[in-house]
Design a protein around this motif. Sequence first.
Motif, PDB file in Angstrom:
ATOM      1  N   UNK A  42      -2.772  -7.412  12.356  1.00  0.00           N
ATOM      2  CA  UNK A  42      -4.224  -7.192  12.271  1.00  0.00           C
ATOM      3  C   UNK A  42      -4.525  -6.470  10.966  1.00  0.00           C
ATOM      4  N   UNK A  43      -5.639  -6.854  10.296  1.00  0.00           N
ATOM      5  CA  UNK A  43      -6.001  -6.207   9.035  1.00  0.00           C
ATOM      6  C   UNK A  43      -7.502  -6.271   8.805  1.00  0.00           C
ATOM      7  N   UNK A  44      -8.028  -5.315   8.012  1.00  0.00           N
ATOM      8  CA  UNK A  44      -9.426  -5.322   7.576  1.00  0.00           C
ATOM      9  C   UNK A  44      -9.548  -4.449   6.337  1.00  0.00           C
ATOM     10  N   UNK A  45     -10.542  -4.807   5.451  1.00  0.00           N
ATOM     11  CA  UNK A  45     -10.753  -4.037   4.228  1.00  0.00           C
ATOM     12  C   UNK A  45     -11.396  -2.704   4.594  1.00  0.00           C
ATOM     13  N   UNK A  46     -10.754  -1.648   4.155  1.00  0.00           N
ATOM     14  CA  UNK A  46     -11.185  -0.314   4.546  1.00  0.00           C
ATOM     15  C   UNK A  46     -12.576  -0.004   3.986  1.00  0.00           C
ATOM     16  N   UNK A  47     -13.445   0.464   4.931  1.00  0.00           N
ATOM     17  CA  UNK A  47     -14.797   0.846   4.531  1.00  0.00           C
ATOM     18  C   UNK A  47     -15.720  -0.313   4.286  1.00  0.00           C
ATOM     19  N   UNK A  48     -15.260  -1.541   4.428  1.00  0.00           N
ATOM     20  CA  UNK A  48     -16.090  -2.723   4.171  1.00  0.00           C
ATOM     21  C   UNK A  48     -16.222  -3.561   5.432  1.00  0.00           C
ATOM     22  N   UNK A  49     -15.090  -3.901   6.061  1.00  0.00           N
ATOM     23  CA  UNK A  49     -15.085  -4.748   7.248  1.00  0.00           C
ATOM     24  C   UNK A  49     -14.987  -3.892   8.499  1.00  0.00           C
ATOM     25  N   UNK A  50     -15.653  -4.372   9.578  1.00  0.00           N
ATOM     26  CA  UNK A  50     -15.604  -3.674  10.872  1.00  0.00           C
ATOM     27  C   UNK A  50     -14.640  -4.372  11.815  1.00  0.00           C
ATOM     28  N   UNK A  51     -14.695  -5.674  11.868  1.00  0.00           N
ATOM     29  CA  UNK A  51     -13.837  -6.438  12.781  1.00  0.00           C
ATOM     30  C   UNK A  51     -12.456  -6.643  12.158  1.00  0.00           C
ATOM     31  N   UNK A  52     -11.464  -6.705  13.048  1.00  0.00           N
ATOM     32  CA  UNK A  52     -10.084  -6.927  12.615  1.00  0.00           C
ATOM     33  C   UNK A  52      -9.822  -8.426  12.479  1.00  0.00           C
ATOM     34  N   UNK A 109      -2.227  -3.254  10.981  1.00  0.00           N
ATOM     35  CA  UNK A 109      -1.481  -2.972  12.207  1.00  0.00           C
ATOM     36  C   UNK A 109      -0.546  -4.137  12.492  1.00  0.00           C
ATOM     37  N   UNK A 110       0.653  -3.809  13.008  1.00  0.00           N
ATOM     38  CA  UNK A 110       1.615  -4.841  13.412  1.00  0.00           C
ATOM     39  C   UNK A 110       2.122  -4.471  14.804  1.00  0.00           C
ATOM     40  N   UNK A 111       2.000  -5.409  15.779  1.00  0.00           N
ATOM     41  CA  UNK A 111       2.396  -5.164  17.167  1.00  0.00           C
ATOM     42  C   UNK A 111       3.426  -6.214  17.600  1.00  0.00           C
ATOM     43  N   UNK A 149      -2.106   2.567  12.534  1.00  0.00           N
ATOM     44  CA  UNK A 149      -2.762   1.940  11.398  1.00  0.00           C
ATOM     45  C   UNK A 149      -2.108   2.414  10.102  1.00  0.00           C
ATOM     46  N   UNK A 150      -1.796   1.465   9.233  1.00  0.00           N
ATOM     47  CA  UNK A 150      -1.206   1.764   7.924  1.00  0.00           C
ATOM     48  C   UNK A 150      -2.181   1.337   6.831  1.00  0.00           C
ATOM     49  N   UNK A 151      -2.296   2.158   5.778  1.00  0.00           N
ATOM     50  CA  UNK A 151      -3.165   1.833   4.651  1.00  0.00           C
ATOM     51  C   UNK A 151      -2.333   1.175   3.556  1.00  0.00           C
ATOM     52  N   UNK A 152      -2.780   0.012   3.065  1.00  0.00           N
ATOM     53  CA  UNK A 152      -2.116  -0.685   1.977  1.00  0.00           C
ATOM     54  C   UNK A 152      -3.133  -1.200   0.984  1.00  0.00           C
ATOM     55  N   UNK A 161       8.109   0.802   9.076  1.00  0.00           N
ATOM     56  CA  UNK A 161       8.150   0.627   7.614  1.00  0.00           C
ATOM     57  C   UNK A 161       7.229  -0.498   7.169  1.00  0.00           C
ATOM     58  N   UNK A 162       5.979  -0.436   7.637  1.00  0.00           N
ATOM     59  CA  UNK A 162       4.976  -1.436   7.230  1.00  0.00           C
ATOM     60  C   UNK A 162       4.537  -1.105   5.802  1.00  0.00           C
ATOM     61  N   UNK A 163       4.546  -2.099   4.928  1.00  0.00           N
ATOM     62  CA  UNK A 163       4.258  -1.873   3.517  1.00  0.00           C
ATOM     63  C   UNK A 163       3.569  -3.108   2.954  1.00  0.00           C
ATOM     64  N   UNK A 164       2.955  -2.918   1.759  1.00  0.00           N
ATOM     65  CA  UNK A 164       2.256  -4.017   1.094  1.00  0.00           C
ATOM     66  C   UNK A 164       2.903  -4.223  -0.268  1.00  0.00           C
ATOM     67  N   UNK A 165       3.256  -5.457  -0.543  1.00  0.00           N
ATOM     68  CA  UNK A 165       3.796  -5.822  -1.838  1.00  0.00           C
ATOM     69  C   UNK A 165       2.990  -6.985  -2.385  1.00  0.00           C
TER      70      UNK A 165
END
Length: 836
Positions: free
Chosen positions: A377-387, A411-413, A426-429, A344-348
């Motif tokens: 771990x996170x990165x801006x979709x379509x903009x950043x390559x590295x986490x 991502x959360x591990x 991978x979850x999109x937020x 239940x990974x989410x963005x608020x």
Amino acid sequence: GRTFRGRISAREISLTNLQLQDSAVYQCEASNKHGTILASANVNVLNIAPLILTSDGENYATVVGYSAFLHCEIFASPAADIRWTKDDSIEPLSTLRYELNKNGTLEIKETKKEDSGSYACWAANSVGKRAITANLDIRDATKLVVTPKNPRVLKSHSVLLKCQSEYDSHLKHSFKLSWRKDGDELPVNSTEDGRIILDRDTLFISSVALEDQGVYTCVASTSLDSVTAESQLIVLDVPDPPEDLQLSENQNRSVRLSWKAGTSHNSPINESIIEFEENRWEPGRWQELTRAPGNDTTALLSLAPYVNYQFRIVSVNAVGRSQPSKPSLRYATPPAAPDKNPENIRVEASEPDEMVMKWEPLKPVERNGPGLEYKVSWRQRGVEVDWNEETVKKHSLTLRNTPTFVPYEIKVQAVNNLGSGPEPNVTIGYSGEDVPDAAPSGVSVDIVNSTLVKVFWFGIPRDRVRGHLRGYKVSWWKTKSMLDGKRHHPEKHFLTFVGDRNYGMIPGLEPFSEFRLTVLAYNAKGDGPESSPVVFETPEGVPEQPRFLRILNFDKDSVTLSWGLPKKANGHLTGYILQYQIINETHEIGPLNDISVTNRSTLSWRLSGLRSSTKYKFYVKACTVKGCGKPVTEEGLTMAQGSKGIGKISEAVNPTQKFHPIEALEPGTEYTVRLVTKNWVDNNSIFEDVIETRGRAYAGIYDGISTQGWFIGLMCAIALLTLLLLTICFVRRNKGGKYSVKEKEDLHPDPEAQSIKDEIFGEYSDSDEKPLKGSLQSINGDIKATESADSLVDYGEGEHGMFNEDGSFIGAYSGSKEKGSVESTGSSTATFPLHA
């Protein structure tokens, strides 16, 4: 000597086929060297007719299906022949159901109702014969049934056993009932606590216990039979808890648990619930681990690492759950790396420039070892390559200075001292939202009808929403009425349309009005800017119903109706539709008659040609070019044919007047005088009284006096005095003294009273020369009551009045409790028209 016919042996003499001559004394002599001894026997041979020792006319009774025994005890020598007959028959009874015993008793097996009757026992030998009678009654067998049959009752519930019986009415005095449990008789007070109550044919057990289970027997007995009926009480309860828990086959991630099942208490065990408790994270809290089918008494348990387990079992049947068993011994598993990652990974986010990532933390038994943390771990979709990575112990992470509403991959591990969990998904937020910065365009309005419109718009571009689009809001407000052009203080209304759509229906608008309307988009953050207002007008609609409908006057064949304007015209009024029909006290109603009133300023109408003594229902509805609205209704009853009318004189009175003269009354007649307000606010008169005018003097009564001289002189003196007084009054009047109210009105007409007359009374006249419509003849026909041709003379009772805006009283009166009036009935009893 006689010849002896007997047979002699060493020790006895045998005599057969005895005859009378065989009567004698027989001696036996025994002797030896010591002496002799004799023994004597007296034989007396009898020869008598049968003697029946059983009483004659004995009454016997038995029940259907039982055996009947009719006795016939006989003494006879020689032996008698015995036979039985029934009723008037002479044939002996010989069927298989009849059995004659040696002692003469007749046994009737498996008796039936038709076995009832009179029986005769006949005994005969060579000397003679005898007979007796016996009466047999066959009664109905007693029958029993216990309900309910074999009930299944939950423990602590109650049960009522009913013993229903049928027995012969002749046996009711000997009828008895009793109860037994498992063969032992139940006493009246079966338990000390009063749980078991016996009341004749009922057995009630409250708060049933396990020991109450058993076979309950109802015993019914009469003087002739005894029967029983049974019902087995089955007590249901939750199972007893399992016992003797044992652990075996110990492994790092599993162990086998075995047990002995408890008693099921007449309801089979459906399943066994295996629970565990661990003393590291949540000591004392029992949680369900797994379930085993009802017949199983062993289960292989899958375990998690780094947990110190203890187990117990709860058995379940159809009644419920047992108490938990006693706990097993403890069993600890070794630690390991995490087996799963958070879910239940989410963005608020509460601000446009931040992003808060949240997830559900692992449960204690899912940690698998010490030192649990979360690698985010996170990165801006379509903009950043590295986490970008960060490890935290709590279950949230906040990023600041992020662009507004852009997508991120997250991502959360799970990680502990022994290693990391599996590769996370991978979850999109999206980062924080802001309110939309554009307004819908192309707003248009389609008119559906006078109260409903359909609104269209073009949605805003997705990049201008700046968040997740929740929907659109349409706001509208009335600016003016098209009927009177009056402008209104704007009172905004709005409707929300959820989702990405481009139209909506706006109901509940006021007809014939001008409105303004705007549309805006909104997201979770709030509302965007409104579109430019669009002006639209609703067309005319049908009016609301008139404010009131009153019956002002009822005659035997006509009626006057008055009604008010509709509360809302919803357009330009074109007139009214007046309808009426007969509704006498039957299920049938008359046809509906229509009258179109095309003058929109007309608020009253007189209907003619009605039936007398008939109940009518009236309808009035207002109309515009769009049609007519809902009607207002009223009911009333016309007067009976031939009933004497009611004369009414109605006159308007100025509110400032102190008195008012009433003229043209009949002598010797009773009148009701009422003073009421104009327009009849209520049914109460301001003033009401009953008066009676003086009657005419009969001529000739005083003839004897009139011939006396002194009386003539007195009359002359009175005449001179009267003439003098009249002269003085005439002089004073010419100098400005008092004059009649009628003259005052003519000289100084009151504008308000005059307008009332013009509006309600029409053309007012009190001319003595012109006969008025509806005037009444007096008793002797020489005096007429005056009445205005257009006045509301014949108004019935029950209408309402009105005051001016300043609270002053409006002085126009007519009818009963409507205007100051005088009602002439020609007698002391008035007849009033009936109103609905």
